[in-house]
Write an enzyme that holds these catalytic residues in place. Sequence first.
Site, PDB file in Angstrom:
ATOM      1  N   HIS A  56       0.818  -1.206   0.000  1.00 29.45           N
ATOM      2  CA  HIS A  56       0.000   0.000   0.000  1.00 29.45           C
ATOM      3  C   HIS A  56       0.858   1.265   0.000  1.00 29.45           C
ATOM      4  O   HIS A  56       2.058   1.232   0.290  1.00 29.45           O
ATOM      5  CB  HIS A  56      -0.934   0.005   1.219  1.00 29.45           C
ATOM      6  N   CYS A  57       0.183   2.372  -0.318  1.00 29.71           N
ATOM      7  CA  CYS A  57       0.767   3.709  -0.152  1.00 29.71           C
ATOM      8  C   CYS A  57      -0.190   4.471   0.754  1.00 29.71           C
ATOM      9  O   CYS A  57      -0.619   3.947   1.775  1.00 29.71           O
ATOM     10  CB  CYS A  57       0.999   4.380  -1.495  1.00 29.71           C
ATOM     11  N   SER A  58      -0.545   5.720   0.417  1.00 25.82           N
ATOM     12  CA  SER A  58      -1.511   6.464   1.226  1.00 25.82           C
ATOM     13  C   SER A  58      -2.941   6.137   0.803  1.00 25.82           C
ATOM     14  O   SER A  58      -3.711   5.542   1.556  1.00 25.82           O
ATOM     15  CB  SER A  58      -1.266   7.975   1.115  1.00 25.82           C
TER      16      SER A  58
END
Length: 277
Positions: free
Chosen positions: A168-170
């Site tokens: 994931h990222c943000s």
Amino acid sequence: MSEGGERTVEEPAGGREWALVGAPNARDLGGLVGADGRRVRTGRLIRTPALGRLTDDDLTVLGKLAPACVIDLRDASEIAVAPADRLVGEPRTVHLPVHDPEHPVFTYVSAVLLGHDLTAYAELARQGTPAAMAAIYRWFVTGESARAGFAEAVRLAARPENLPLVYHCSAGKDRTGWLTVILLTALGVDEEAIRAEYLRNNALTESLRAVLLEAMRRRQPELDVEAVLPVLEVRPEYLDAAYDEVRRVHGSVEAYLRDGLGLTDEVIAALRAQLLE
């Protein structure tokens, strides 16, 4: 649906057999057709946004998915201001920051998601957020930290001890989206199916976008929605910008994997062995 049953391009991952309330665009990449007609294994590759807003019920679902490894593509500055990821068990956590301080879109997206004041980004709004988003996608292809982070993520995915893998990222749509493109390309999934998977984000986050925009309007009645919406969505032109940069710099996606990311035939073979049925 049975593991061998036919699925549409729009719902490649076994339908919505599970969902995370606090991460509505989280999904399993299983079911997509890869090299030699072999499908991506279910329950092995799971893309999500940041996991700091998971509910207690979500943690039960995540526990059943039982990730062995969680890759976080955010920079330390993004992690510091966001709710801490909620995890279950003891998955290995790996931080592979894909971030360029010269591109304010990264911090802008985080500010939007966290409800921060956006007045500092007035210049970005004037420049045009769709153009800024396209620039970020081109940078995904050529940026040093992008190439290093994405390449290492693929190498991690090729090793059985890291599966199931959550990454994931943000917001779980841009850096996570391009890493998904890379992984699925390496697995032999065709570009049309990859594009459809990428664009699923908008339908999955429709309610979330409405809530975010309404909350922002209450705080800032003068809010220019047209300046904010492009960072809350994925758009075909963003993906096109990355593909155009791949072909401009490397000539083909295959050459990008080999020369841009340094992924060897051995890594690709290991990835397919682990992730294709």
